[in-house]
Design a protein around this motif. Sequence first.
Motif, mmCIF file in Angstrom:
data_model
loop_
_atom_site.group_PDB
_atom_site.id
_atom_site.type_symbol
_atom_site.label_atom_id
_atom_site.label_comp_id
_atom_site.label_asym_id
_atom_site.label_seq_id
_atom_site.Cartn_x
_atom_site.Cartn_y
_atom_site.Cartn_z
ATOM 1 N N GLN A 10 0.975 -1.183 0.059
ATOM 2 C CA GLN A 10 0.093 -0.037 -0.095
ATOM 3 C C GLN A 10 1.170 1.306 -0.025
ATOM 4 O O GLN A 10 1.851 1.508 0.750
ATOM 5 C CB GLN A 10 -0.876 -0.060 1.350
ATOM 6 C CG GLN A 10 -1.863 1.081 1.181
ATOM 7 C CD GLN A 10 -2.636 1.097 2.336
ATOM 8 O OE1 GLN A 10 -2.499 0.718 3.403
ATOM 9 N NE2 GLN A 10 -4.106 1.674 2.393
ATOM 10 N N GLY A 13 -1.506 4.835 3.859
ATOM 11 C CA GLY A 13 -2.665 4.185 4.657
ATOM 12 C C GLY A 13 -2.155 3.394 5.857
ATOM 13 O O GLY A 13 -0.898 3.057 6.119
ATOM 14 N N ARG A 14 -3.110 2.757 6.281
ATOM 15 C CA ARG A 14 -2.905 1.852 7.548
ATOM 16 C C ARG A 14 -1.759 0.705 7.536
ATOM 17 O O ARG A 14 -1.186 0.469 8.312
ATOM 18 C CB ARG A 14 -4.218 0.974 7.823
ATOM 19 C CG ARG A 14 -5.024 1.562 8.834
ATOM 20 C CD ARG A 14 -6.458 0.714 9.062
ATOM 21 N NE ARG A 14 -6.336 -0.240 7.912
ATOM 22 C CZ ARG A 14 -6.175 -1.563 8.112
ATOM 23 N NH1 ARG A 14 -5.829 -1.988 9.386
ATOM 24 N NH2 ARG A 14 -6.468 -2.497 7.273
ATOM 25 N N ASP A 53 -4.476 0.197 -1.755
ATOM 26 C CA ASP A 53 -4.695 -0.934 -1.551
ATOM 27 C C ASP A 53 -5.834 -1.867 -2.332
ATOM 28 O O ASP A 53 -5.748 -2.812 -2.761
ATOM 29 C CB ASP A 53 -4.905 -1.134 0.025
ATOM 30 C CG ASP A 53 -6.252 -0.303 0.320
ATOM 31 O OD1 ASP A 53 -6.732 0.680 -0.380
ATOM 32 O OD2 ASP A 53 -6.724 -0.285 1.568
ATOM 33 N N ASP A 54 -6.597 -0.901 -2.769
ATOM 34 C CA ASP A 54 -7.828 -1.373 -3.418
ATOM 35 C C ASP A 54 -7.468 -2.079 -4.735
ATOM 36 O O ASP A 54 -8.052 -3.024 -5.549
ATOM 37 C CB ASP A 54 -8.806 -0.653 -3.901
ATOM 38 C CG ASP A 54 -9.405 0.506 -2.813
ATOM 39 O OD1 ASP A 54 -10.442 0.356 -2.243
ATOM 40 O OD2 ASP A 54 -8.240 1.059 -2.218
ATOM 41 N N GLU A 145 -15.737 8.073 6.020
ATOM 42 C CA GLU A 145 -16.014 8.505 7.299
ATOM 43 C C GLU A 145 -16.650 10.134 7.197
ATOM 44 O O GLU A 145 -17.353 10.316 8.241
ATOM 45 C CB GLU A 145 -14.898 8.609 8.268
ATOM 46 C CG GLU A 145 -13.897 9.326 7.835
ATOM 47 C CD GLU A 145 -12.729 8.824 7.181
ATOM 48 O OE1 GLU A 145 -13.104 7.482 6.469
ATOM 49 O OE2 GLU A 145 -11.704 9.360 6.617
ATOM 50 N N ASP A 158 -17.007 0.751 7.304
ATOM 51 C CA ASP A 158 -15.662 1.212 7.021
ATOM 52 C C ASP A 158 -14.802 0.158 7.997
ATOM 53 O O ASP A 158 -15.074 -0.157 8.964
ATOM 54 C CB ASP A 158 -15.619 2.640 7.099
ATOM 55 C CG ASP A 158 -14.316 2.875 6.492
ATOM 56 O OD1 ASP A 158 -13.838 2.197 5.570
ATOM 57 O OD2 ASP A 158 -13.588 4.144 6.571
ATOM 58 N N LEU A 159 -13.463 0.378 7.807
ATOM 59 C CA LEU A 159 -12.474 -0.451 8.619
ATOM 60 C C LEU A 159 -12.176 0.372 9.898
ATOM 61 O O LEU A 159 -12.143 1.732 9.672
ATOM 62 C CB LEU A 159 -11.241 -0.311 7.893
ATOM 63 C CG LEU A 159 -10.787 -1.742 6.898
ATOM 64 C CD1 LEU A 159 -9.463 -1.739 6.553
ATOM 65 C CD2 LEU A 159 -11.540 -2.813 7.501
ATOM 66 N N VAL A 160 -11.901 -0.153 10.749
ATOM 67 C CA VAL A 160 -11.515 0.430 12.305
ATOM 68 C C VAL A 160 -10.620 -0.373 12.769
ATOM 69 O O VAL A 160 -10.483 -1.661 12.799
ATOM 70 C CB VAL A 160 -12.695 0.424 13.107
ATOM 71 C CG1 VAL A 160 -12.522 1.079 14.503
ATOM 72 C CG2 VAL A 160 -14.164 0.953 12.401
ATOM 73 N N GLU A 161 -9.377 0.454 12.996
ATOM 74 C CA GLU A 161 -8.294 -0.220 13.573
ATOM 75 C C GLU A 161 -8.046 0.415 15.018
ATOM 76 O O GLU A 161 -8.556 -0.197 16.119
ATOM 77 C CB GLU A 161 -7.099 -0.112 12.829
ATOM 78 C CG GLU A 161 -5.880 -1.040 13.336
ATOM 79 C CD GLU A 161 -4.381 -1.157 12.581
ATOM 80 O OE1 GLU A 161 -4.706 -1.027 11.389
ATOM 81 O OE2 GLU A 161 -3.536 -1.314 13.270
ATOM 82 N N GLY A 163 -9.708 3.230 16.007
ATOM 83 C CA GLY A 163 -10.954 3.940 16.101
ATOM 84 C C GLY A 163 -10.715 5.281 16.102
ATOM 85 O O GLY A 163 -11.876 6.168 16.192
ATOM 86 N N SER A 164 -9.649 5.963 15.969
ATOM 87 C CA SER A 164 -9.438 7.289 15.932
ATOM 88 C C SER A 164 -10.071 8.131 14.860
ATOM 89 O O SER A 164 -10.577 9.337 14.956
ATOM 90 C CB SER A 164 -7.957 7.576 16.037
ATOM 91 O OG SER A 164 -7.292 7.112 15.131
ATOM 92 N N THR A 165 -10.104 7.426 13.688
ATOM 93 C CA THR A 165 -11.050 8.009 12.489
ATOM 94 C C THR A 165 -12.407 8.281 12.817
ATOM 95 O O THR A 165 -13.083 9.542 12.564
ATOM 96 C CB THR A 165 -10.703 7.103 11.219
ATOM 97 O OG1 THR A 165 -9.350 6.898 10.938
ATOM 98 C CG2 THR A 165 -11.420 7.737 9.897
#
Length: 286
Positions: A10, A13-14, A53-54, A145, A158-161, A163-165
């Motif tokens: 990627q 991003g994350r 990433d997509d 978001e 959506d993706l949450v890692e 949670g800050s977003t």
Amino acid sequence: MKNVLKIAIQKSGRLSEVSLQLLQECGISFSQNKNRLISSAYNFPLEILFLRDDDIPVSVADGVADIGIVGENVVEEKEKSIVITERLGFARCRLALAVPQSMNFNSLTDLSGKRIATSYPKILQRYLKSNDIQADIHEISGSVEIAPGIGLADAICDLVESGSTLLANGLREVEVVMRSEALLIQHPELSAEKEVILDKLMFRIKSVNRARKSKYILMNAPQSAVAKITAILPGMKSPTVTPLAEPGWVSIHTVVQEDDFWEKIDMLREAGAQGILVVPIEKMML
Ligand code: PRP
Ligand code: ZN
């Protein structure tokens, strides 16, 4: 031309930092220019492609890249013909439904007839269907978001890692749709030469990942406690036991897994271990 393996990671991003870090821990070095799209490793037959990433599953399926590091969520959504080489165990996250803080949410049925923005329409559709919910899915490719805030949707998936977003956008997680982690994927048919390079890379990745999950521990104990302590410690073979200068005392060394680490330490102390040292392991070749 010299054979090289092409890996897609990627661009931003994350997963970008952790992917680069994994390659570095595998001893692979390359130029770290921020605007790079492609980079060749200096000391390993690897070419690194920096992609969205997509686009990683399709690049690997088409053979633009031979292998790739990407989230399980993206692999699942894109439904491309690729092979999962290894579950990498990092970048664990969840694909979740989230609603504005102010919205009343008691159960999934509250989302009936609502507009949900997501970059994962297929996964979301399947999830809603299996829960007998009809909702209006709005596919958007990024910045999901912000959709509720600008009136584009009532909820998001959506993706949450960390949670800050979500927090930064006044959203609250309400349901987990799927759990995900980083995967190493590969093209279904690699040439024999590329397979050889991939095997070498896999050996390094596995050594690094094993080491991440393990700690080396050292402790002192009276000779009389050795049997009890050894029973607590499985180790790679059996623990190393060496005599100390003080008669009747020994030093015991072994490797333990991170998972049950603290429980092990408590048990060791009860069994008579003293001066316990815990040391990180850099690589673990088995
Ligand atoms: C995801 C997601 C959020 C962020 C959530 O993006 O879209 O932006 O991670 O992480 P947090 O809970 O730690 O704040 P990702 O980098 O996976 O890819 P994307 O930009 O392609 O959506
Ligand atoms: Zn993406």
